[in-house]
Design an enzyme around this catalytic site. Structure first.
Site, PDB file in Angstrom:
ATOM      1  N   TYR A  56      -1.921  -0.740  10.341  1.00  0.00           N
ATOM      2  CA  TYR A  56      -1.969  -1.036   8.909  1.00  0.00           C
ATOM      3  C   TYR A  56      -0.678  -0.607   8.219  1.00  0.00           C
ATOM      4  O   TYR A  56      -0.060  -1.394   7.485  1.00  0.00           O
ATOM      5  CB  TYR A  56      -3.169  -0.326   8.280  1.00  0.00           C
ATOM      6  N   SER A  75       0.852  -1.191   0.000  1.00  0.00           N
ATOM      7  CA  SER A  75       0.000   0.000   0.000  1.00  0.00           C
ATOM      8  C   SER A  75       0.885   1.237   0.000  1.00  0.00           C
ATOM      9  O   SER A  75       2.036   1.198   0.471  1.00  0.00           O
ATOM     10  CB  SER A  75      -0.888   0.015   1.257  1.00  0.00           C
TER      11      SER A  75
END
Length: 263
Positions: free
Chosen positions: A145, A132
């Site tokens: 995350y 990501s």
């Protein structure tokens, strides 16, 4: 003869798009995840082979890889795409939030790589991890995350360095906002208190993205398939952003840009 691929998180979003693109190239995609119904829908639409698997369970992962090799005789590629998002800064996260995020986003890839690497070495195959842009820039309220994705990026690069001499390539794709089920849910959660519909929410979160829109799963899948394929035969340990330029703008100049455009 096409390649044999394992695609985790294959029941929706980028994983499903990878399965569809792989089928168009004549590859066999074995998609796995925890939701049987979702996997079967994708399988019916793409011709992929569905297998229910909790990729955070070492025994389940070993059974998955062994089963694919037993059924198809080899394993040419692994797409580590499964992931979860538990929002929050450090003080907001529970130990369970942290553990679930790291176990799903990071430890699962270690388990998959450990099981798959002997077969990838034999096939001179490739691994692609879906990370990501959060691995590259510190997001607000994304401690677990972002940490898991940054660690995933480095894990993948260590695989590239350690197993490149044995014929395995390992690369990373870092998507920005991609229109997936997970992102749609985040847009609904973000937009509701502001009175924004989903499309308006996407427009708001991408207004600083140079391309001014979210990406599609197919755009992310195209990058994954390129990295898996012979066109990227000398690409190893790369971190490829598929983010419309999200990481480019200098935050310190943004207020000036909006002021100039407002005149």
């Amino acid at each position: 003869m096409g390649r044999v691929l394992i695609v985790t998180g294959g029941g929706s979003g980028i994983g499903a798009a990878v399965a569809a693109a792989a089928a168009e190239r004549g590859d066999t995609a074995v998609i796995c995840g925890r939701r049987k119904d979702a996997l079967e829908r994708v399988a019916a639409a793409t011709g992929a082979e569905p297998r229910v698997c909790d990729v955070s369970d070492p025994d389940a992962v070993a059974d998955l890889v062994d089963g694919v090799v037993a059924a198809h005789g080899r394993l040419d590629g692994l797409v580590a795409n499964a992931g979860v998002m538990r929002a929050g800064a450090v003080l907001d996260l529970t130990p369970e939030d942290w553990d679930v995020t790291l176990r799903t986003n990071l430890t699962s890839v270690f388990l998959l790589a450990k099981a798959a690497l002997p077969h990838l070495i034999e096939a001179k195959g490739a691994l692609v991890a879906v990370s990501s842009v959060a691995a590259l820039r510190a997001p607000l309220d994304g401690a677990a995350y972002a940490t898991s994705k940054a660690a995933l990026t480095m894990l993948t690069q260590t695989i590239a360095a350690d197993y490149g001499p044995r014929g395995v390539r390992a690369n990373v794709v870092c998507p920005g906002w991609i229109r997936t089920e997970m992102a749609d849910a985040e847009m609904s959660e973000f937009g509701a208190p502001l009175g924004l519909g989903r499309e308006e929410a996407y427009a708001e979160v991408t207004r600083l993205v140079p391309q001014r829109r979210p990406g599609t799963p197919q755009e992310a899948a195209a990058a994954v398939l390129w990295l898996l394929g012979p066109e990227a035969s000398y690409v190893n340990g790369a971190v490829l952003s598929v983010d419309g330029g999200t990481a480019l703008p200098d935050p310190g100049t943004v207020p000036f840009a909006f002021e100039v455009r407002a005149r």
